[in-house]
Design an enzyme around this catalytic site. Structure first.
Site, PDB file in Angstrom:
ATOM      1  N   LYS A  68       0.730  -1.211   0.087  1.00 58.59           N
ATOM      2  CA  LYS A  68       0.054  -0.019  -0.060  1.00 58.59           C
ATOM      3  C   LYS A  68       0.795   1.217  -0.112  1.00 58.59           C
ATOM      4  O   LYS A  68       0.337   2.383  -0.447  1.00 58.59           O
ATOM      5  CB  LYS A  68      -1.031  -0.134   1.309  1.00 58.59           C
ATOM      6  CG  LYS A  68      -2.083  -1.031   1.231  1.00 58.59           C
ATOM      7  CD  LYS A  68      -2.905  -0.943   2.490  1.00 58.59           C
ATOM      8  CE  LYS A  68      -4.223  -1.984   2.030  1.00 58.59           C
ATOM      9  NZ  LYS A  68      -5.232  -1.867   3.087  1.00 58.59           N
ATOM     10  N   ASN A  89      -4.927   1.992  -1.641  1.00 60.60           N
ATOM     11  CA  ASN A  89      -5.386   0.614  -1.909  1.00 60.60           C
ATOM     12  C   ASN A  89      -6.166   0.322  -3.170  1.00 60.60           C
ATOM     13  O   ASN A  89      -6.657  -0.539  -3.272  1.00 60.60           O
ATOM     14  CB  ASN A  89      -6.383   0.346  -0.839  1.00 60.60           C
ATOM     15  CG  ASN A  89      -7.654   1.002  -0.634  1.00 60.60           C
ATOM     16  OD1 ASN A  89      -7.779   2.083  -1.301  1.00 60.60           O
ATOM     17  ND2 ASN A  89      -8.790   0.154  -0.431  1.00 60.60           N
ATOM     18  N   ASP A 105      -9.964   2.694   1.994  1.00 60.44           N
ATOM     19  CA  ASP A 105     -10.110   2.187   3.215  1.00 60.44           C
ATOM     20  C   ASP A 105     -10.777   3.007   4.534  1.00 60.44           C
ATOM     21  O   ASP A 105     -11.418   2.519   5.344  1.00 60.44           O
ATOM     22  CB  ASP A 105      -8.820   1.718   3.888  1.00 60.44           C
ATOM     23  CG  ASP A 105      -8.085   0.294   3.240  1.00 60.44           C
ATOM     24  OD1 ASP A 105      -9.183  -0.250   2.691  1.00 60.44           O
ATOM     25  OD2 ASP A 105      -7.099   0.378   3.153  1.00 60.44           O
ATOM     26  N   GLY A 130      -2.305  -1.218  16.872  1.00 60.61           N
ATOM     27  CA  GLY A 130      -1.671  -1.821  15.498  1.00 60.61           C
ATOM     28  C   GLY A 130      -1.175  -0.478  14.649  1.00 60.61           C
ATOM     29  O   GLY A 130      -1.940   0.816  14.663  1.00 60.61           O
ATOM     30  N   GLY A 251     -14.794  -7.506  10.353  1.00 62.94           N
ATOM     31  CA  GLY A 251     -14.158  -6.886   9.605  1.00 62.94           C
ATOM     32  C   GLY A 251     -14.831  -7.022   8.191  1.00 62.94           C
ATOM     33  O   GLY A 251     -14.263  -6.329   7.155  1.00 62.94           O
TER      34      GLY A 251
END
Length: 285
Positions: A68, A89, A105, A130, A251
């Site tokens: 990405k 993306n 995203d 993350g 998700g």
């Protein structure tokens, strides 16, 4: 006889659900085109883009891990919000088939939260677990929505640098991911009229990856748990959140939301979102 196509690239790529999503929509709309998965290594990335740019049937590609950011210098233009996020993306041929990159995203992530975000809140806080490519889009999206961010990573210095780059205004905090592994007796204040999120933006908990160590005593009452992992869809992170009394988002929310925006770029048609329930059933078989 050839026909238009788009695809998703990554390394690895076999686990991607994007072909199932896009081909489902193409079938519902009766569009004579296809969407594929293509394994592309970092070493082969430039050649891939050069070859596809010259193929008149190629409508573009989605980009997943670990490309990405690596694709950015290979593109002619970087469109909003990818220019802010610093990650692409979605790539598509623009004028004279010069390659443009964007990012769906962020909007895909926000989509299932839209009803909550339309409400007025006294305070908004998100704990983001993350610091990879997906986290960049999430940080940028939530900063724009007025959240105070707590970004946790195995390298707190990297987390701090991401916050400084993507959310330079606001009282944001960077901490070690291990901080959330052990229980806490922190006395949360009154969370009425507040919106709290706990987001797994890492691959931890994905099939074949180590588990994500997060103790739900760190989440305020009423917090929403959001895991961007799609395999498995029902992660331990979400199971434990539900057991602790929290609402959850899996998700597929982000995956389907971001795919719909890319689909329109590739095939010049709106994704038929009225079939989302059927699509979810297909993706969870």
């Amino acid at each position: 006889m050839t026909r238009p196509y788009a695809e998703v690239i990554g390394d690895p790529i076999a686990q991607s659900k994007s072909p199932a999503i896009h081909n489902f929509w193409l079938g519902k709309l009766g569009i004579d085109a296809e969407y594929r998965a293509c394994h592309v290594t970092g070493a082969g990335l430039a050649d891939y883009l050069d070859q596809r740019r010259q193929d008149p049937d190629w409508r573009g590609c989605n980009v997943t891990m670990p490309h990405k950011q690596a694709v950015i210098p290979m593109l002619y233009s970087i469109e909003p919000p990818a220019d802010i996020i610093g990650a692409v993306n979605t790539i598509y041929p623009a004028f004279d088939r010069l390659l443009a990159g964007t990012n769906t995203d962020a909007a895909g992530f926000i989509e299932p939260l839209r009803a909550e975000l339309e409400k007025q809140h006294y305070f908004r806080m998100a704990r983001i677990l993350g610091t990879g490519g997906a986290a960049r889009a999430i940080i940028a999206a939530l900063a724009q929505e007025g959240f105070t961010l707590v970004l946790a990573g195995r390298d707190p210095a990297k987390a701090r640098a991401l916050l400084d780059e993507l959310a330079p205004s606001g009282e944001h905090h960077a901490i070690d991911l291990a901080h959330f592994a052990d229980p806490t007796d922190f006395p949360f204040d009154d969370r009425e009229d507040c919106l709290d999120l706990v987001i797994n933006a890492s691959p931890l908990g994905m099939r074949g990856q180590p588990a994500l160590a997060f103790d739900w005593s760190h989440a305020p009452p009423g917090a929403i748990a959001y895991d961007i992992v799609t395999d498995p869809l029902e992660t331990e992170f979400l199971k434990n959140a539900r057991a602790a009394g929290h609402r959850t988002l899996d998700g597929l929310n982000m995956l389907i939301g971001q795919a719909a925006l890319a689909f329109e770029k590739f095939f010049d048609a709106a994704a038929p979102r009225q079939h989302d329930a059927e699509l979810r059933e297909l993706l969870t078989r």
